[in-house]
Motif scaffolding. Structure first.
Motif, PDB file in Angstrom:
ATOM      1  N   ILE A  72      -3.268   1.161   2.011  1.00 15.37           N
ATOM      2  CA  ILE A  72      -4.038   2.013   1.569  1.00 15.37           C
ATOM      3  C   ILE A  72      -4.425   1.853   0.123  1.00 15.37           C
ATOM      4  N   PRO A  73      -5.543   1.472  -0.128  1.00 15.67           N
ATOM      5  CA  PRO A  73      -6.058   1.241  -1.402  1.00 15.67           C
ATOM      6  C   PRO A  73      -5.572   2.763  -2.336  1.00 15.67           C
ATOM      7  N   THR A  74      -4.956   2.690  -3.557  1.00 17.89           N
ATOM      8  CA  THR A  74      -4.675   3.652  -4.485  1.00 17.89           C
ATOM      9  C   THR A  74      -5.829   4.020  -4.930  1.00 17.89           C
ATOM     10  N   MET A  75      -6.633   3.540  -5.178  1.00 11.40           N
ATOM     11  CA  MET A  75      -8.053   3.828  -5.563  1.00 11.40           C
ATOM     12  C   MET A  75      -8.753   5.011  -4.944  1.00 11.40           C
ATOM     13  N   LEU A  76      -8.668   4.671  -3.461  1.00  7.74           N
ATOM     14  CA  LEU A  76      -9.045   5.862  -2.422  1.00  7.74           C
ATOM     15  C   LEU A  76      -8.196   7.098  -2.616  1.00  7.74           C
ATOM     16  N   VAL A  77      -6.891   6.757  -2.856  1.00  7.44           N
ATOM     17  CA  VAL A  77      -5.913   7.948  -2.704  1.00  7.44           C
ATOM     18  C   VAL A  77      -6.108   8.764  -3.923  1.00  7.44           C
ATOM     19  N   ASN A  78      -6.359   8.092  -5.060  1.00 13.11           N
ATOM     20  CA  ASN A  78      -6.757   8.883  -6.283  1.00 13.11           C
ATOM     21  C   ASN A  78      -8.112   9.545  -6.670  1.00 13.11           C
ATOM     22  N   VAL A  79      -9.085   9.059  -5.823  1.00 16.86           N
ATOM     23  CA  VAL A  79     -10.268   9.736  -5.464  1.00 16.86           C
ATOM     24  C   VAL A  79     -10.195  10.908  -4.820  1.00 16.86           C
ATOM     25  N   ALA A  80      -9.263  10.760  -3.571  1.00 15.85           N
ATOM     26  CA  ALA A  80      -9.001  11.866  -2.794  1.00 15.85           C
ATOM     27  C   ALA A  80      -8.521  13.260  -3.469  1.00 15.85           C
ATOM     28  N   SER A  81      -7.509  12.602  -4.326  1.00 18.98           N
ATOM     29  CA  SER A  81      -6.728  13.678  -5.051  1.00 18.98           C
ATOM     30  C   SER A  81      -7.547  14.463  -6.026  1.00 18.98           C
ATOM     31  N   VAL A  82      -8.693  13.891  -6.484  1.00 17.74           N
ATOM     32  CA  VAL A  82      -9.556  14.477  -7.419  1.00 17.74           C
ATOM     33  C   VAL A  82     -10.540  15.466  -6.544  1.00 17.74           C
ATOM     34  N   ARG A  83     -10.763  14.921  -5.539  1.00 18.40           N
ATOM     35  CA  ARG A  83     -11.799  15.594  -4.499  1.00 18.40           C
ATOM     36  C   ARG A  83     -10.948  16.954  -4.141  1.00 18.40           C
ATOM     37  N   LEU A  84      -9.750  16.820  -3.815  1.00 15.08           N
ATOM     38  CA  LEU A  84      -8.993  18.089  -3.138  1.00 15.08           C
ATOM     39  C   LEU A  84      -8.538  18.913  -4.186  1.00 15.08           C
ATOM     40  N   ARG A  85      -8.537  18.461  -5.436  1.00 13.54           N
ATOM     41  CA  ARG A  85      -8.349  19.327  -6.509  1.00 13.54           C
ATOM     42  C   ARG A  85      -6.892  19.930  -6.306  1.00 13.54           C
ATOM     43  N   VAL A  86      -6.007  18.929  -6.017  1.00  9.72           N
ATOM     44  CA  VAL A  86      -4.434  19.441  -5.845  1.00  9.72           C
ATOM     45  C   VAL A  86      -3.885  19.576  -7.313  1.00  9.72           C
ATOM     46  N   SER A  87      -3.123  20.564  -7.524  1.00 11.38           N
ATOM     47  CA  SER A  87      -2.532  20.957  -8.508  1.00 11.38           C
ATOM     48  C   SER A  87      -1.827  19.645  -9.268  1.00 11.38           C
ATOM     49  N   ALA A  88      -1.911  19.829 -10.686  1.00 16.75           N
ATOM     50  CA  ALA A  88      -1.216  18.755 -11.518  1.00 16.75           C
ATOM     51  C   ALA A  88       0.391  18.306 -10.844  1.00 16.75           C
ATOM     52  N   ARG A  89       1.030  19.500 -10.745  1.00 20.48           N
ATOM     53  CA  ARG A  89       2.499  19.322 -10.422  1.00 20.48           C
ATOM     54  C   ARG A  89       2.621  18.714  -9.037  1.00 20.48           C
ATOM     55  N   SER A  90       1.865  19.222  -8.120  1.00 22.92           N
ATOM     56  CA  SER A  90       1.901  18.533  -6.968  1.00 22.92           C
ATOM     57  C   SER A  90       1.402  17.334  -6.954  1.00 22.92           C
ATOM     58  N   HIS A  91       0.458  16.832  -7.487  1.00 23.29           N
ATOM     59  CA  HIS A  91      -0.010  15.524  -7.630  1.00 23.29           C
ATOM     60  C   HIS A  91       0.989  14.525  -8.199  1.00 23.29           C
ATOM     61  N   VAL A  92       1.586  15.081  -9.445  1.00 20.79           N
ATOM     62  CA  VAL A  92       2.695  13.991 -10.092  1.00 20.79           C
ATOM     63  C   VAL A  92       3.717  14.037  -9.119  1.00 20.79           C
ATOM     64  N   LEU A  93       4.161  14.979  -8.376  1.00 17.92           N
ATOM     65  CA  LEU A  93       5.085  15.041  -7.337  1.00 17.92           C
ATOM     66  C   LEU A  93       5.028  13.807  -6.293  1.00 17.92           C
ATOM     67  N   VAL A  94       3.971  14.146  -5.513  1.00 18.45           N
ATOM     68  CA  VAL A  94       3.494  13.093  -4.421  1.00 18.45           C
ATOM     69  C   VAL A  94       3.213  11.585  -4.913  1.00 18.45           C
ATOM     70  N   CYS A  95       2.819  11.523  -6.088  1.00 16.92           N
ATOM     71  CA  CYS A  95       2.462  10.239  -6.740  1.00 16.92           C
ATOM     72  C   CYS A  95       3.897   9.539  -7.024  1.00 16.92           C
ATOM     73  N   LEU A  96       4.669  10.375  -7.635  1.00 17.27           N
ATOM     74  CA  LEU A  96       6.146   9.851  -7.674  1.00 17.27           C
ATOM     75  C   LEU A  96       6.738   9.383  -6.612  1.00 17.27           C
TER      76      LEU A  96
END
Length: 152
Positions: A72-96
């Motif tokens: 899965i291209p991470t570019m797509l995942v990052n675009v999706a994370s922006v669209r979903l407006r996931v909190s910064a804390r949640s985003h850092v956790l799932v990304c990590l």
């Protein structure tokens, strides 16, 4: 490819740590840039995987899977994370977490390949296939979420 090469050059644990840090930092930087550019984007991607990620009932699980599955291209995942407006804390956790999983596959797989450790290599291949199968989870969750929505 760089993460596999890191595992080959640095060995299993050092390669794992370097890859995990690099993948996580790279994804967070990329999503930060995408957030800054979000206002300038005219339309959302039409890719099926992107649509599946943004329409999941559990978006954080979808993002975690997106970061963890190498196909899965991470570019797509990052675009999706922006669209979903996931909190910064949640985003850092799932990304990590997702980046750590894929870094382990790359580093330990690269090291096992060089050392000829067949048992570890088979284990890494099984983990890779299992993570890849999670794409089916994204599709099923999307379908269930779509079926649960009332007709308009």
């Amino acid at each position: 490819m760089v993460a596999i090469f890191t595992g080959v050059c640095l060995g299993d644990w050092a390669g794992f740590l370097v890859s995990a840090a690099g993948l996580t930092a790279g994804n967070l930087i990329q999503s930060g840039v995408l957030k800054l550019l979000a206002d300038r984007r005219d339309k959302a991607p039409t890719n099926r995987l992107y649509k599946a990620l943004v329409s999941m009932k559990h978006p954080r699980i979808g993002l975690l899977i997106g970061y963890a599955v190498p196909m899965i291209p991470t570019m797509l995942v990052n675009v999706a994370s922006v669209r979903l407006r996931v909190s910064a804390r949640s985003h850092v956790l799932v990304c990590l977490l997702g980046s750590t999983l894929v870094a382990a596959i790359y580093a330990f797989g690269g090291d096992a390949l060089i050392r000829g450790n067949r048992r570890l290599l088979i284990t890494v291949i099984i983990a890779f296939v299992a993570l890849s199968a999670l794409i089916l989870f994204i599709r099923k969750d999307r379908q269930r979420h779509r079926d649960a929505e009332p007709e308009k």
